[in-house]
Design a protein around this motif. Structure first.
Motif, short mmCIF file in Angstrom:
data_model
loop_
_atom_site.label_atom_id
_atom_site.label_comp_id
_atom_site.label_asym_id
_atom_site.label_seq_id
_atom_site.Cartn_x
_atom_site.Cartn_y
_atom_site.Cartn_z
N GLY A 129 0.83 -1.20 0.00
CA GLY A 129 0.00 0.00 0.00
C GLY A 129 0.86 1.25 0.00
N ALA A 130 1.91 1.23 0.82
CA ALA A 130 2.80 2.39 0.91
C ALA A 130 3.48 2.66 -0.43
N ILE A 131 3.94 1.60 -1.07
CA ILE A 131 4.61 1.79 -2.37
C ILE A 131 3.61 2.31 -3.40
N ALA A 132 2.39 1.76 -3.37
CA ALA A 132 1.37 2.25 -4.29
C ALA A 132 1.06 3.73 -4.03
N ALA A 133 1.16 4.13 -2.75
CA ALA A 133 0.90 5.53 -2.39
C ALA A 133 2.05 6.45 -2.79
N PRO A 189 14.11 -0.65 -3.34
CA PRO A 189 15.06 -0.46 -4.43
C PRO A 189 14.51 -0.93 -5.78
N GLN A 190 13.56 -1.85 -5.78
CA GLN A 190 12.96 -2.29 -7.04
C GLN A 190 12.20 -1.17 -7.73
N VAL A 191 11.73 -0.20 -6.95
CA VAL A 191 11.00 0.92 -7.54
C VAL A 191 11.82 2.21 -7.48
N GLY A 192 13.14 2.05 -7.28
CA GLY A 192 14.01 3.22 -7.27
C GLY A 192 14.04 3.94 -5.94
N GLY A 193 13.45 3.34 -4.91
CA GLY A 193 13.41 3.97 -3.59
C GLY A 193 14.56 3.53 -2.70
N VAL A 207 22.68 -0.88 -5.29
CA VAL A 207 21.63 -1.78 -4.81
C VAL A 207 20.35 -1.52 -5.61
N ILE A 208 20.03 -0.26 -5.80
CA ILE A 208 18.82 0.11 -6.55
C ILE A 208 18.93 -0.40 -7.99
N GLU A 209 20.09 -0.18 -8.59
CA GLU A 209 20.26 -0.62 -9.98
C GLU A 209 20.08 -2.13 -10.11
N LYS A 210 20.67 -2.86 -9.15
CA LYS A 210 20.59 -4.32 -9.18
C LYS A 210 19.14 -4.77 -8.99
N ALA A 211 18.46 -4.17 -8.02
CA ALA A 211 17.08 -4.57 -7.73
C ALA A 211 16.17 -4.25 -8.91
N MET A 212 16.38 -3.08 -9.52
CA MET A 212 15.53 -2.71 -10.66
C MET A 212 15.78 -3.62 -11.85
N GLU A 213 17.02 -3.98 -12.02
CA GLU A 213 17.36 -4.88 -13.12
C GLU A 213 16.69 -6.24 -12.91
N GLU A 214 16.73 -6.72 -11.67
CA GLU A 214 16.15 -8.03 -11.37
C GLU A 214 14.65 -8.08 -11.65
N VAL A 215 13.96 -6.98 -11.40
CA VAL A 215 12.51 -7.00 -11.67
C VAL A 215 12.18 -6.45 -13.05
N GLY A 216 13.23 -6.18 -13.82
CA GLY A 216 13.00 -5.74 -15.18
C GLY A 216 12.43 -4.34 -15.29
N ALA A 217 12.75 -3.52 -14.30
CA ALA A 217 12.21 -2.15 -14.32
C ALA A 217 13.10 -1.21 -15.12
N LYS A 218 14.21 -1.76 -15.62
CA LYS A 218 15.10 -0.86 -16.36
C LYS A 218 15.23 -1.29 -17.81
#
Lengths: 381, 275, 190
Positions: free
Chosen positions: A18-22, A47-51, B264-275
């Motif tokens: 929810g927080a990430i969606a927000a 980090p997956q969303v650049g945070g 870390v951000i670059e690696k994580a984004m790459e893993e989920v295909g966000a880049k």
């Protein structure tokens, strides 16, 4: 994320999603049961969303880092439980005084002190409201279902951003660890609010109320945007600089209170079940309210005129809702809660003697059972 | 004369709250001069402070400024820096703020090697609350809470920060104003955690209780007792007495936290295909 | 409709994991509501372990399992502790590899050497999947396909084949039990 789809979420996990969606892009935390999954998931998801996620050296530092990140323009959150919530209070007060939007999650466990780390409680209801020094209204939301954790976390961010204020999401161990079905809304269906920003190039007074609706919430620039403004926990004037003048300080302190209290009706959310014709009312919140709901349904099935008011917004307190329901004839109000009567005390204050208020209380880590509530109702009859 | 520094000050907020003879104005000027000489964009400098006399400085400085809670400046600054790594983030703190209530944040920021510059306005006393001892008050000195003389052993803040892994560590004094400016410049330019122990006189609450009747006496004391790092190293311990070293004690390169986390951000984004 | 499931045994038998897979399958691939809880605290380190699942056609109110309609017990301890909680008319499924004595219950008892079969399949660790398969086959609450999908979502790929094999076997055993077929194994009955 993929399109709307149902899946199983743990309460703490739903909070992170929810927080990430927000729009949360910063989380600072410190491990503490039963909220730790929130930090762990943020370390994976942000980090997956650049945070950015950071595990700080203590609870106090986590709250401080959240304030700093929010002032630098990111939506920021921290999560904790009782002992950590106590430690964070000073900097939550700073966020209230300096009007820094942020979300603090407290997954309540048994207290006082270290208490029972893995067991649920609702003993921080009053601490959430009154835990800091000085006068400050605060918004506190309390989910009872995992899908509600998701939507209320978004709501917490929206209120924080719109009112430039810290918002507390008061969960409990049952809701935090429970796994339930959540149907994620499609990203386009979400309502996401962002803080007002000053007009570039204008003279910026970070604490000056403006005109019109929501004029009592000044815009907030981010550090680095070129406004070169000052933020302090000292009582301050419209320009943000400290003052010892009562005539400058008083409006500032009153405004951070009234911007919340004047929106009581808009902020207060509650679920009502059979309240129109109830002669006995059950008032509860969080996981206890689920037991209360089961009890109310079972009693209705056998013809008892009992109703449920489940508080979703705890503070500001929905006194107008309670008073409206109590305008009918109520024989009694039953208040089940996992503490020794914190909500009951507030309900009693609102009713001002119009009906007896009877507590149903457990404090040592066992969720209130529907049978506890049924028994209390039957004793009234 | 250097350039006009008033453009970095909020002159309308003056006069400042500091006592006559206080060293904090000199340290503040050294920071501002360092920023000027480095040609930093003032819109990209954020100054964060805690609570105490030193921590009032940002209110007079024309940047984005954040005056926080007691001891927590470095933790707030960590949030600012991680949110916007492109900003130069300078922490102004005092010895009580940084080494007592905020000691935990100091050592952990040093350990992370996050790119903050911490300038400790070290007057070895709690000035704002009128003269209680701090963790750096010298043994035997008098303070309002050490009426029989200080009995706790003091921290050497530079040693503390080096022990915690800080990658740039220096000390100077308000007597050595030009030297102070130079080490602050180096600290700001350093990529990673930098710490400057800026000794600053408090004639009101430290000097008068400790046989130094005014600011001049205290500045003279700095002049007579400060020795360069190299001279200090050569000095036999028996001769050191009340003397102390100034200069840059450490200037090392190590991975900086924000840059490491960026990976870390670059690696994580790459893993989920966000880049 | 509200049905309560309890999966109880020792830490390391994977029963919490099995309860999550059951809940996940229901949540993501049926229209039913589901609530899953588990025992936390010292209990989760060694000692006993427990996963609970409530399935309902409306939102679950009280989220805890008190009287399970379906109780899977995979240790003697778990059986001795929880048998008395079985809902009247409920079904107790015992892993006869470890459960040797079943107290008298107000319901049906089914026994099957779950862990022994798992061992024969190659690894005892998949006993939880046989147990889960039995619960699904017996109750029809989710199909085998849906459970297999949930397994593939939650567990590492290298374990899929064996887990699915165990699941399938359990499912068949469960269907036989539902059909009133042979009650495999032994135990004291109510």
């Amino acid at each position: 994320m993929e399109e709307s789809r149902s899946r199983l979420y743990q309460g703490n996990e739903a909070c992170v999603e929810g927080a990430i969606a927000a729009g949360m892009r910063f989380f600072a935390g410190y491990p503490i049961t039963p909220s730790t999954e929130i930090a762990e998931l943020c370390s994976v998801r942000l980090p997956q969303v650049g945070g950015t996620f950071i595990q700080m050296e203590d609870e106090i530092a986590s709250m401080a880092a959240v304030c700093g990140a929010s002032l630098a323009g990111l939506k920021a959150m921290t999560a904790t439980s009782g002992p950590g919530f106590s430690l964070k209070q000073e900097n939550i007060g700073f966020a209230a005084e300096a009007e820094i939007p942020c979300v603090i999650v407290n997954v309540q466990r048994v207290g006082p002190s270290t208490g029972m780390p893995t067991s649920p409680a609702q003993g921080d209801l009053m601490q959430a409201r009154w835990g800091r020094h000085g006068d400050q209204e605060i918004v506190v939301l309390s989910p009872a279902y995992v899908d509600e954790v998701y939507s209320l976390t978004i709501e917490a961010f929206n209120i924080a951003e719109e009112l430039r204020t810290p918002v507390i999401l008061l969960m409990d161990e049952v809701v935090g660890h429970l796994r339930e079905k959540v149907t994620l809304p499609k990203p386009g269906d979400l309502v996401i609010k962002d803080r007002k920003k000053p007009v570039p190039g204008s003279r910026y007074l970070p604490y000056a109320p403006g005109e019109g609706e929501d004029g009592d919430v000044p815009p907030l620039a981010a550090f680095g945007d070129g406004f070169r403004f000052h933020v302090t926990g000292l009582t301050h004037g419209p320009d943000g600089f400290p003052t010892n003048s009562p005539s400058v300080g008083e409006p500032q302190i009153k405004r951070i209170n009234s911007k919340i209290s004047s929106r009581r009706e808009k902020l207060c959310k509650a679920e009502e079940l059979f309240t129109e014709d109830a002669d006995i009312l059950v008032v509860s919140f969080g996981s206890s309210a689920r037991s209360a709901k089961k009890a109310v349904k079972d009693l209705r099935a056998v013809g008892v005129k009992v109703g449920l008011l489940r508080l979703i917004t705890l503070w500001p307190f929905p006194e107008h809702v309670i008073q409206r329901i109590a305008a009918g004839k109520l024989k009694a109000v039953i208040v089940p809660e996992m503490n020794l009567g914190q909500l009951a005390r507030e309900v009693r204050r609102c009713l001002d003697g119009r009906a007896p208020v009877i507590g149903v209380n457990r404090v040592a880590g066992k969720l209130i059972e529907p049978a506890d509530v049924i028994r209390a109702v039957q004793e009234v009859k | 004369m250097g350039s006009d520094l008033t453009k970095y000050l909020r002159v309308e907020k003056l006069p400042h709250i500091w006592c006559a003879g206080c060293g904090h104005g000199i340290v503040t000027q050294a920071i501002v001069r360092a920023i000027d000489e480095l040609g930093l964009d003032p819109a990209k400098v954020t100054i964060v402070s805690g609570i105490g006399c030193s921590s009032r400085a940002p209110g007079y400085m024309n940047f984005d400024t954040l005056h926080t809670t007691h001891g927590r400046a470095i933790a707030f600054a960590t949030g600012v820096k991680l949110a916007r790594p492109e900003l130069k983030v300078i922490v102004i703190t005092g010895d009580g703020d940084a080494a007592a209530i905020g000691g935990n944040h100091l050592i952990h920021a040093a350990r992370r090697n996050i790119d903050l510059t911490v300038v400790c306005y070290n007057n070895s006393i709690y000035g704002m609350t009128s003269g209680q001892y701090s963790p750096v008050t010298p043994l035997g000195s008098f303070a309002s809470t050490a009426p029989y003389g200080m009995v706790e052993r003091p921290f050497d803040l530079c040693e503390l920060v080096m022990g915690a892994g800080g990658t740039f560590v220096a000390r100077s004094t308000t007597y050595h104003a030009r030297h102070l400016t130079n080490v602050i410049k180096q600290a700001i330019q350093h990529k990673g955690f930098s710490f400057v122990d800026a000794l600053s006189q408090c004639p009101t609450y430290f000097g008068r209780r400790n046989n130094m009747k005014d600011a001049l006496a205290m500045l003279n004391w700095y002049k007579e007792n400060a020795v360069s790092r190299d001279d200090w190293a050569k000095m036999p311990p028996a001769e050191r007495g009340s003397k102390f070293p100034i200069g840059v004690f450490r200037d090392e390169e190590a991975p900086e936290y924000c840059e490491t986390y960026r990976k870390v951000i670059e690696k994580a984004m790459e893993e989920v295909g966000a880049k | 409709m509200r049905k309560e499931f309890r999966l109880a045994g020792a830490g390391g038998q994977g029963l919490i994991s099995a309860s999550i897979i059951l809940a996940e399958a229901i949540a993501s691939r049926t229209d039913l509501y589901v609530a899953q809880t588990q025992s936390y605290g010292p209990e989760s380190r060694g000692g006993s372990s427990r996963g609970d699942v409530i399935v309902s056609d409306s939102q679950v109110d009280y989220p805890e399992v008190t009287n399970p309609e379906y109780l899977l017990v995979m240790t003697q301890d778990a059986c001795s502790t929880y048998a008395k909680d079985l809902a009247p008319g409920g079904v107790l499924i015992a892993d006869s590899t470890y459960v040797k004595e079943i107290p008298s219950v107000n319901g049906t008892v089914k026994s099957y050497p779950i862990s022994e079969r798992a061992r024969e399949m190659g690894r005892e660790i998949v006993a939880n999947m046989i147990g889960l398969g039995i619960l699904a086959g017996l109750t029809g609450v989710v199909s085998l396909e849906v459970l297999e999908e949930a397994v593939m979502e939650r567990l590492p790929k290298s374990t899929w084949d064996l887990n699915k094999k165990a699941l399938r076997h359990g499912f068949e055993v469960g269907m036989q039990m539902a059909g009133g077929g042979e009650e495999v194994g032994e135990g004291t009955r109510a």
